[in-house]
Write a protein that holds these residues in place. Sequence first.
Motif, PDB file in Angstrom:
ATOM      1  N   THR A   1       0.848  -1.188   0.000  1.00  0.00           N
ATOM      2  CA  THR A   1       0.000   0.000   0.000  1.00  0.00           C
ATOM      3  C   THR A   1       0.886   1.241   0.000  1.00  0.00           C
ATOM      4  OG1 THR A   1      -0.134   0.038   2.416  1.00  0.00           O
ATOM      5  CG2 THR A   1      -1.852  -1.171   1.231  1.00  0.00           C
ATOM      6  N   ALA A   2       0.333   2.378  -0.409  1.00  0.00           N
ATOM      7  CA  ALA A   2       1.070   3.631  -0.483  1.00  0.00           C
ATOM      8  C   ALA A   2       0.321   4.717   0.265  1.00  0.00           C
ATOM      9  CB  ALA A   2       1.306   4.050  -1.925  1.00  0.00           C
ATOM     10  N   SER A   3       1.058   5.751   0.661  1.00  0.00           N
ATOM     11  CA  SER A   3       0.463   6.856   1.417  1.00  0.00           C
ATOM     12  C   SER A   3      -0.340   7.801   0.542  1.00  0.00           C
ATOM     13  CB  SER A   3       1.571   7.641   2.137  1.00  0.00           C
ATOM     14  OG  SER A   3       2.532   8.123   1.210  1.00  0.00           O
ATOM     15  N   VAL A   4      -0.201   7.685  -0.787  1.00  0.00           N
ATOM     16  CA  VAL A   4      -0.958   8.522  -1.718  1.00  0.00           C
ATOM     17  C   VAL A   4      -1.481   7.626  -2.837  1.00  0.00           C
ATOM     18  CG1 VAL A   4       0.353  10.614  -1.198  1.00  0.00           C
ATOM     19  CG2 VAL A   4       1.130   9.090  -3.028  1.00  0.00           C
ATOM     20  N   PRO A   5      -2.482   8.083  -3.602  1.00  0.00           N
ATOM     21  CA  PRO A   5      -2.995   7.269  -4.702  1.00  0.00           C
ATOM     22  C   PRO A   5      -1.945   7.058  -5.787  1.00  0.00           C
ATOM     23  CG  PRO A   5      -4.563   8.989  -4.094  1.00  0.00           C
ATOM     24  CD  PRO A   5      -3.283   9.307  -3.386  1.00  0.00           C
ATOM     25  N   GLY A   6      -2.053   5.923  -6.477  1.00  0.00           N
ATOM     26  CA  GLY A   6      -1.124   5.626  -7.551  1.00  0.00           C
ATOM     27  C   GLY A   6      -1.262   4.184  -7.985  1.00  0.00           C
ATOM     28  N   THR A   7      -0.338   3.738  -8.820  1.00  0.00           N
ATOM     29  CA  THR A   7      -0.382   2.375  -9.356  1.00  0.00           C
ATOM     30  C   THR A   7       0.874   1.617  -8.947  1.00  0.00           C
ATOM     31  OG1 THR A   7       0.624   3.138 -11.428  1.00  0.00           O
ATOM     32  CG2 THR A   7      -1.787   3.052 -11.334  1.00  0.00           C
ATOM     33  N   PHE A   8       0.690   0.267  -8.832  1.00  0.00           N
ATOM     34  CA  PHE A   8       1.783  -0.616  -8.451  1.00  0.00           C
ATOM     35  C   PHE A   8       2.111  -1.550  -9.610  1.00  0.00           C
ATOM     36  CE2 PHE A   8      -0.253   0.531  -4.478  1.00  0.00           C
ATOM     37  CZ  PHE A   8       0.816   0.760  -3.614  1.00  0.00           C
ATOM     38  N   VAL A   9       3.388  -1.781  -9.821  1.00  0.00           N
ATOM     39  CA  VAL A   9       3.842  -2.785 -10.781  1.00  0.00           C
ATOM     40  C   VAL A   9       4.781  -3.717 -10.034  1.00  0.00           C
ATOM     41  CG1 VAL A   9       5.109  -3.240 -12.901  1.00  0.00           C
ATOM     42  CG2 VAL A   9       3.610  -1.234 -12.754  1.00  0.00           C
ATOM     43  N   TYR A  10       4.359  -5.028  -9.969  1.00  0.00           N
ATOM     44  CA  TYR A  10       5.122  -5.996  -9.181  1.00  0.00           C
ATOM     45  C   TYR A  10       6.054  -6.813 -10.061  1.00  0.00           C
ATOM     46  CZ  TYR A  10       1.868  -5.093  -5.343  1.00  0.00           C
ATOM     47  OH  TYR A  10       1.135  -4.507  -4.347  1.00  0.00           O
ATOM     48  N   THR A  11       7.180  -7.175  -9.489  1.00  0.00           N
ATOM     49  CA  THR A  11       8.122  -8.087 -10.126  1.00  0.00           C
ATOM     50  C   THR A  11       8.558  -9.124  -9.094  1.00  0.00           C
ATOM     51  OG1 THR A  11       8.942  -6.304 -11.537  1.00  0.00           O
ATOM     52  CG2 THR A  11      10.299  -8.285 -11.369  1.00  0.00           C
ATOM     53  N   PRO A  12       8.291 -10.433  -9.367  1.00  0.00           N
ATOM     54  CA  PRO A  12       7.591 -11.049 -10.496  1.00  0.00           C
ATOM     55  C   PRO A  12       6.098 -10.692 -10.493  1.00  0.00           C
ATOM     56  CG  PRO A  12       8.961 -12.641  -9.330  1.00  0.00           C
ATOM     57  CD  PRO A  12       8.859 -11.434  -8.455  1.00  0.00           C
ATOM     58  N   ALA A  13       5.473 -10.900 -11.625  1.00  0.00           N
ATOM     59  CA  ALA A  13       4.079 -10.511 -11.796  1.00  0.00           C
ATOM     60  C   ALA A  13       3.157 -11.501 -11.087  1.00  0.00           C
ATOM     61  CB  ALA A  13       3.749 -10.465 -13.286  1.00  0.00           C
ATOM     62  N   PRO A  14       1.925 -11.088 -10.799  1.00  0.00           N
ATOM     63  CA  PRO A  14       0.946 -12.009 -10.213  1.00  0.00           C
ATOM     64  C   PRO A  14       0.764 -13.243 -11.100  1.00  0.00           C
ATOM     65  CG  PRO A  14       0.143  -9.757 -10.098  1.00  0.00           C
ATOM     66  CD  PRO A  14       1.375  -9.721 -10.944  1.00  0.00           C
ATOM     67  N   GLY A  15       0.565 -14.390 -10.473  1.00  0.00           N
ATOM     68  CA  GLY A  15       0.396 -15.642 -11.206  1.00  0.00           C
ATOM     69  C   GLY A  15       1.683 -16.403 -11.412  1.00  0.00           C
ATOM     70  N   THR A  16       2.813 -15.817 -11.077  1.00  0.00           N
ATOM     71  CA  THR A  16       4.097 -16.484 -11.255  1.00  0.00           C
ATOM     72  C   THR A  16       4.300 -17.534 -10.165  1.00  0.00           C
ATOM     73  OG1 THR A  16       5.038 -14.480 -12.217  1.00  0.00           O
ATOM     74  CG2 THR A  16       6.584 -16.155 -11.448  1.00  0.00           C
TER      75      THR A  16
END
Length: 766
Positions: free
Chosen positions: A551-566
């Motif tokens: 989670t973040a303290s302000v609005p925005g988008t997350f990009v995970y590495t590795p990606a979901p489903g890996t």
Amino acid sequence: MTFAHSITPQKNILRSFSFFVLVSALLIVNLFFLSTSARAATANNTTTTLAVSPASVTAGSPVTLTATVSSGGSPLTSGQVVFCNASVASCDDGAVLGTVWVTTRGTATLRRTLAPGTTNVKAVFKATTSYATSSSSTTAVVVTGQQTIATSANTFPTLGSNAAGIASGDFNNDGYPDLAIADDSGTIQIFLGNGDGTFTTGASINPFVSGGSGLGVSLATADFNGDGNLDLVVNGHYILLGNGDGTFTVGTPAPSVVGSDAKVADFNHDGKADIVVFTGDSDFQVLLGNGDGTFTVGPVTGSSGAGIFFAVGDFNGDGIPDIAVTGGFGLGVQILLGNGDGSFEDGSICNEPCTGSNGNGPSYLNGAGLDAAGLAVGDFNGDGKADLVVSDLMNHTITILTGNGDGTFTVGPPMSTGMPAGSGAYQGQVVAANFNGDGKTDVAVVIEGKTTSDPSLSLLLGNGDGTFGAPSTFTATPADSFYDQAVAVGDFFGTGRSAIALLTGVSPSYVTILQDVSGLTPVKNLPTITWATPAAITNPTPLSATQLNATASVPGTFVYTPAPGTALAAGRQTLSVTFTPTDTVDYSPAEAMVTLTVNPASPVTYTLTTSTKSVEGSVCLWLRLVSTNYAGTVSFITTVTSTNGSASNVSASVPSVTLISGGGENALLTITANANAANHAPGAPWRCGGAAVLGVVLLGAPFTPRRKRALAVLLVAGALTLAGFSMACSLGPGAKAPRTYTVTVTPTGTGTVTNPAPVTVTVTVP
């Protein structure tokens, strides 16, 4: 007789020579031990450790740096610690975060603000006569958030008139620099810094308790009594002991010395703060600190010429403070090298440009015919050696004297300070500090005796190689003249870099806080990312929102590495995320990482080679266990069942084994059938394990003919069967009314582990 007389003188010579050699050897040995003892007395090793709290702060908030210096396991209770930016090669000038005296509690503590970003900090203990220098390991301090940048100077009244003395220091231990200002009534007024360029009026102190009054033109700060609070010395005589809350108690005056300008350093190298007073008649009187706020009269050293300003620095690299003094009006700069006992080598004024010694000590001029006035010490070319900057009294120039590290200097060309042509103003004090936050030493020159149209201050930003950029000028309000030494330096705006406090006016007096904002751009806020370490999963479980839940303290988008489903391989895996805020004007992207433990589907695997065994007494089997990603103890549960006989007639056991990740071990399964397991009494069984030991011994020994025959007999007799990972310890006679038993062995690992399926062994008892 003749022969005897002929050798007697030779014997005497030999005896004399032997005695001489013996005495010389003893003398050399004594000198060696004396010199060794002397070296030992000055070479006690020290250890410096550094604690930082907190390790991460928002911009404008101070951090606390605490150093502990010990020797032989015991903390030191005197000395100085320099806190530095470890990313800079030399721990001086722009790299110095602060210098603190070690307290009687054995610690040195610095509280201050740092610039946004990551600052690698270390603490360096300065050597004394008894203790060697040492450095701490480096600790990273992270400052997040946005700087508060003042776009204009802050001016406020000093509450007095004819103010002519100013000093900065953190008098209330809150991490923000404060100001002490002296006026002609003998009053010292304290202003407590708020960390944003503004100040709150604090205590007023009048140290002239005898009823006298005078112009306080010299203020210097240090911890004179080792309690961790900054103290003040006024005019080199009146001692004000800090209480740590911005108030002061009038202490025991230092021995009275005629003069005013005073500075603080450890002149006799004992780790305690001393005072040197410039008497104004070319003499320097040292007052040696006792470490309890009192002082003892030390040596007096004379200089040539009347002198205007002086500065303290280590010019020959021996760790002992030296003095540089300007002569003014056609005279140059004189160097007085410290002897380490509070005295200095006498120097002389050189009236022409020179780089050698003149008289009893070296001295230098900043240019033929120039009037040397203000001066300051700094490392302007980044070589770790102390240089000098000298202002010309009337010609509106400064000159760099580059230190050679041995007490000598090389004179550079004059540089303009940007004063208007034809101005009758003169240049006074010079200060050297890092004003624009680039880690390089800059120079500021105070303009005195000026008209209201003249600038108040000239700033030259250093390039780090001994050269400087074009000068910038600043004007304080209200526009008026300045007194000598009416300037102080500190991080008054909480930006992690130096600002300037100037005294202005006569009656009433004002102080103006200036900061160079050239090249200083706002730093965007760094969002706070919260991401707890996820619980362990078992391969091949795919990554999901259960693990990827930052989670973040302000609005925005997350990009995970590795990606979901890996699906991740077994082991410790690093997950990372890049966050891009919706508001990219005020916030910058942020990243975070966590570690995830992925357990294998079967952390413990086994292999077993066995078949149905007919026994009368005991049978031993090797169970082979191989760890995929498990380290720990594996115990075994054994159960026996039978379809045509009592299970209690057969017992089985396996001792526990210890595995390492990726390693394998053998576990010995022992199955024993008692007399009731079949319809007849058993024969004489092998003792379980005996044949194995014997076989190992025979196989490990050299194969002599006799041992070969013994081994052949053993094999033929069928006492030991080596096949795969199985070994039969005993064999019985032929089967009679056989009964079948099933032995189930269940491995059980400690902790959270996925155990493999049990293994079964079928045993037939005749």
